[in-house]
Write a protein that holds these residues in place. Sequence first.
Motif, mmCIF file in Angstrom:
data_model
loop_
_atom_site.group_PDB
_atom_site.id
_atom_site.type_symbol
_atom_site.label_atom_id
_atom_site.label_comp_id
_atom_site.label_asym_id
_atom_site.label_seq_id
_atom_site.Cartn_x
_atom_site.Cartn_y
_atom_site.Cartn_z
ATOM 1 N N MET A 1 32.799 46.087 36.710
ATOM 2 C CA MET A 1 33.883 45.456 37.463
ATOM 3 C C MET A 1 35.127 45.215 36.612
ATOM 4 O O MET A 1 36.191 44.912 37.136
ATOM 5 N N SER A 2 34.980 45.337 35.311
ATOM 6 C CA SER A 2 36.128 45.237 34.398
ATOM 7 C C SER A 2 35.956 46.312 33.340
ATOM 8 O O SER A 2 35.514 46.030 32.220
ATOM 9 N N PRO A 3 36.269 47.582 33.678
ATOM 10 C CA PRO A 3 35.993 48.717 32.776
ATOM 11 C C PRO A 3 36.617 48.524 31.399
ATOM 12 O O PRO A 3 37.738 48.009 31.263
ATOM 13 N N LYS A 4 35.891 48.974 30.374
ATOM 14 C CA LYS A 4 36.336 48.760 29.004
ATOM 15 C C LYS A 4 37.553 49.605 28.647
ATOM 16 O O LYS A 4 38.261 49.296 27.685
ATOM 17 N N HIS A 5 37.790 50.691 29.391
ATOM 18 C CA HIS A 5 38.926 51.549 29.063
ATOM 19 C C HIS A 5 40.216 51.070 29.729
ATOM 20 O O HIS A 5 41.259 51.710 29.574
ATOM 21 N N ALA B 1 35.396 39.066 36.960
ATOM 22 C CA ALA B 1 34.316 40.038 36.777
ATOM 23 C C ALA B 1 33.081 39.367 36.183
ATOM 24 O O ALA B 1 31.945 39.645 36.603
ATOM 25 N N CYS B 2 33.266 38.475 35.214
ATOM 26 C CA CYS B 2 32.132 37.798 34.577
ATOM 27 C C CYS B 2 31.365 36.938 35.580
ATOM 28 O O CYS B 2 30.126 36.970 35.628
ATOM 29 N N HIS B 3 32.075 36.188 36.402
ATOM 30 C CA HIS B 3 31.397 35.271 37.318
ATOM 31 C C HIS B 3 30.808 35.997 38.532
ATOM 32 O O HIS B 3 29.781 35.565 39.068
ATOM 33 N N LEU B 4 31.438 37.084 38.968
ATOM 34 C CA LEU B 4 30.800 37.915 39.998
ATOM 35 C C LEU B 4 29.508 38.522 39.457
ATOM 36 O O LEU B 4 28.491 38.598 40.163
ATOM 37 N N ALA B 5 29.545 38.960 38.195
ATOM 38 C CA ALA B 5 28.355 39.551 37.580
ATOM 39 C C ALA B 5 27.226 38.538 37.474
ATOM 40 O O ALA B 5 26.039 38.896 37.607
ATOM 41 N N ILE B 6 27.547 37.270 37.236
ATOM 42 C CA ILE B 6 26.514 36.229 37.164
ATOM 43 C C ILE B 6 25.795 36.100 38.507
ATOM 44 O O ILE B 6 24.557 36.057 38.561
ATOM 45 N N ILE B 7 26.566 36.054 39.599
ATOM 46 C CA ILE B 7 25.954 35.922 40.931
ATOM 47 C C ILE B 7 25.051 37.114 41.223
ATOM 48 O O ILE B 7 23.917 36.966 41.689
ATOM 49 N N ILE B 8 25.555 38.317 40.924
ATOM 50 C CA ILE B 8 24.784 39.530 41.221
ATOM 51 C C ILE B 8 23.563 39.627 40.321
ATOM 52 O O ILE B 8 22.463 39.958 40.778
ATOM 53 N N PHE B 9 23.726 39.349 39.025
ATOM 54 C CA PHE B 9 22.608 39.460 38.079
ATOM 55 C C PHE B 9 21.513 38.452 38.399
ATOM 56 O O PHE B 9 20.325 38.779 38.338
ATOM 57 N N ASN B 10 21.900 37.229 38.734
ATOM 58 C CA ASN B 10 20.907 36.177 38.979
ATOM 59 C C ASN B 10 20.247 36.283 40.342
ATOM 60 O O ASN B 10 19.034 36.073 40.474
ATOM 61 N N ARG C 1 46.087 32.967 54.632
ATOM 62 C CA ARG C 1 45.716 34.327 54.249
ATOM 63 C C ARG C 1 44.888 34.989 55.343
ATOM 64 O O ARG C 1 44.195 34.311 56.109
ATOM 65 N N ARG C 2 44.928 36.290 55.347
ATOM 66 C CA ARG C 2 44.205 37.044 56.372
ATOM 67 C C ARG C 2 42.902 37.604 55.815
ATOM 68 O O ARG C 2 42.811 38.017 54.651
ATOM 69 N N ASP C 3 41.915 37.636 56.693
ATOM 70 C CA ASP C 3 40.565 38.035 56.315
ATOM 71 C C ASP C 3 40.524 39.417 55.672
ATOM 72 O O ASP C 3 39.875 39.612 54.634
ATOM 73 N N ILE C 4 41.237 40.383 56.247
ATOM 74 C CA ILE C 4 41.172 41.746 55.742
ATOM 75 C C ILE C 4 41.743 41.845 54.332
ATOM 76 O O ILE C 4 41.248 42.606 53.486
ATOM 77 N N ASN C 5 42.771 41.061 54.027
ATOM 78 C CA ASN C 5 43.362 41.071 52.689
ATOM 79 C C ASN C 5 42.436 40.435 51.658
ATOM 80 O O ASN C 5 42.316 40.926 50.528
ATOM 81 N N VAL C 6 41.772 39.346 52.038
ATOM 82 C CA VAL C 6 40.845 38.683 51.125
ATOM 83 C C VAL C 6 39.655 39.590 50.826
ATOM 84 O O VAL C 6 39.237 39.737 49.665
ATOM 85 N N ARG C 7 39.121 40.225 51.859
ATOM 86 C CA ARG C 7 37.969 41.105 51.653
ATOM 87 C C ARG C 7 38.344 42.318 50.802
ATOM 88 O O ARG C 7 37.562 42.759 49.957
ATOM 89 N N SER C 8 39.528 42.873 51.018
ATOM 90 C CA SER C 8 39.946 44.016 50.204
ATOM 91 C C SER C 8 40.150 43.603 48.749
ATOM 92 O O SER C 8 39.870 44.365 47.823
ATOM 93 N N GLN C 9 40.623 42.384 48.537
ATOM 94 C CA GLN C 9 40.829 41.901 47.180
ATOM 95 C C GLN C 9 39.493 41.722 46.456
ATOM 96 O O GLN C 9 39.339 42.144 45.298
ATOM 97 N N CYS D 1 34.574 46.791 42.774
ATOM 98 C CA CYS D 1 34.618 48.211 42.409
ATOM 99 C C CYS D 1 35.283 48.447 41.063
ATOM 100 O O CYS D 1 35.232 49.569 40.537
ATOM 101 N N GLY D 2 35.920 47.427 40.509
ATOM 102 C CA GLY D 2 36.586 47.586 39.230
ATOM 103 C C GLY D 2 37.898 48.344 39.309
ATOM 104 O O GLY D 2 38.382 48.857 38.300
ATOM 105 N N ILE D 3 38.510 48.447 40.528
ATOM 106 C CA ILE D 3 39.752 49.211 40.669
ATOM 107 C C ILE D 3 40.973 48.298 40.744
ATOM 108 O O ILE D 3 42.089 48.739 40.523
ATOM 109 N N ARG D 4 40.771 47.046 41.110
ATOM 110 C CA ARG D 4 41.829 46.039 41.142
ATOM 111 C C ARG D 4 43.037 46.485 41.968
ATOM 112 O O ARG D 4 42.904 47.304 42.863
ATOM 113 N N TYR D 5 44.216 45.929 41.674
ATOM 114 C CA TYR D 5 45.367 46.157 42.544
ATOM 115 C C TYR D 5 45.816 47.618 42.521
ATOM 116 O O TYR D 5 46.037 48.228 43.580
ATOM 117 N N ALA D 6 45.955 48.193 41.325
ATOM 118 C CA ALA D 6 46.427 49.573 41.227
ATOM 119 C C ALA D 6 45.481 50.533 41.946
ATOM 120 O O ALA D 6 45.920 51.487 42.603
#
Length: 598
Positions: A504-508, A519-528, A149-157, A163-168
């Motif tokens: 990161m995972s909008p309710k709508h 989203a849950c595990h990213l939130a754990i790292i950021i919150f803690n 895999r390429r660095d730019i693709n991993v970082r964009s993912q 940002c909560g925008i995902r693939y679309a």
Amino acid sequence: MANKRKTKRCSTRAATKRIRKNLQSIQTSSLQSNIKSTIQTTTLDLSTSSKHSSLPSQHKIMKRTKLDITSTLSNSDSNMPMDGYTILQNQVLFTLMCKTNCEGCGNRWNGTININKREGLFVILSFQCSSCTNIITIETSPKVVASDRRDINVRSQIGGHLCGIRYAGLVKLTGAMNLPSPIQDQIYSKWDKNLLLSIKSFSNRSMTKAVNEAVTAANGRELMVSGDGFWQTRGFQSRHGAAALLSCNTTPKVLDIETCSKTCNVCMGALAIKKSNPAKYNDVIRSHKCEKNYNKSSGTIEANAVLNMFKRSVSKYGIYYTSYVGDGDSKTFTSLSNAKLYPGKMIKKIEDLNHFSKRMKRQLETKKREYGREKLSDGKTIGGENRLSSQNIIRLQMAFASTIRKCKHDLDLLYQRSWAIFWHKYSTNGDPHHDSCSIDWCGYLKAARDGTPYDHTPHALPRPVLDAIKPVFDNLCSRKSLARVVDASSTNANEGFHSLVWLMSPKHKASSGTTFEIACHLAIIIFNDGYFALGDLFNNICGYRGLYTDQAMIHLDSNRLHTESKEDNRKRRKEAGRAVQQNQDNNDQANYSNNTLG
């Protein structure tokens, strides 16, 4: 007074200057470009040096100043970080090439630029000279560690998830910026599963660290935790949900989390080919890891998830959750009590005072609906201006919540002050009832002390209205009911964590179980540990953190600290104003007593 304020400001500035002089600098290096760049950051241990040392986020996050780009390349004449990316239009690149000489023939280059390969945002460009057909190829992004895999693709993912925008959303963003589209949706989903494993390893490390801190703070392995459930979409029909347990010390952190999924996107997609191609359907089902791990109704996710986390507390961390803070409306504590998880140990239920105070609002609204357009003894309905309006319901709820917070350690005082809310509103000029009131907030008692007149009309509610809602106070303000909130706590930290997940995972937006779990595990790292801790994740996957990445994470952490500091300053100013008013009232009372005795 003005001189005192000026002196205070000067002393604050002087203290700030002294702190800045004692800041320590740390160095970080870029691993990918082999450039020994020094990133100067200034850190301050806010848990020992800050005047607002009680703020939770300032215990979690080390304060860092903005990174200086020019200081990162001590061995280079350039001020551009070699590990970063720069967006360059193709025409500009072509113009630049036309100003160079071909390494093959030595003539001024005049040829074509072609894309030999494209994989998402990564491309391999070839520059072919028209004179000698010499070809030069370059790759626009390096490979990540131990992968194709390429660095730019991993970082964009990862950025799409943050940002909560995902693939679309990435497709829209790259399209608007006239960039190549991201990797294909199928590959993106496959990479998401691998990304989840990496993120989970860092979140588990963060939770283990949080458990050790909680054990140290409690001076033992029996902890008090707050738990609450949340769902990926609104309502109790969500396909995905989770529950988290947080420590209840001065810096609450996530200790454990359980995610539940009722569906699997791969299984649902395979159903379309089940009849037409059974063999392929069976291959798909056997080869994938199913996301579905929960078969019951969505409304039971919280109770079952919390129960699972309690069951594994000893085997996972070697600790006991002996006190549980939760809202009284859920069946979670009932399931914990019935399970008898810890032989010889009882789990104590601690009420969430915020949820308990909301019962005042709900029951008053119910009482208002029950009366509807029915006329009371004064010939008017229960609602309306200066009656049981929505605004007055909110005021009664806020007064009830404030009373619980101030008096939660004394049941007798809590009972007295709770009923003071009712009798204060019940009082009239001819029939005052202020025996349970406190002089800290009761205008009638202050007026009686100062010998000044007092009018009950502005704050009083009509007695027919109060007679109608008295059963609500009888229910909530009884000693039996109030005993539930003695030494109560709150799940405010849980709500803050939920908000971070929903960013990161909008309710709508409906999502897959993998996306919700990321989203849950990213939130754990950021919150803690704050956003800056995500740099370790980038370093692990990509082989380096990245200067621009560090700058962005520091900016986000600084905003978090600034927002929390502003809120704390607002509360401090409000408390200071109350203290000044209390001192003034005490002085007035002393002068009044001296004059009376004289």
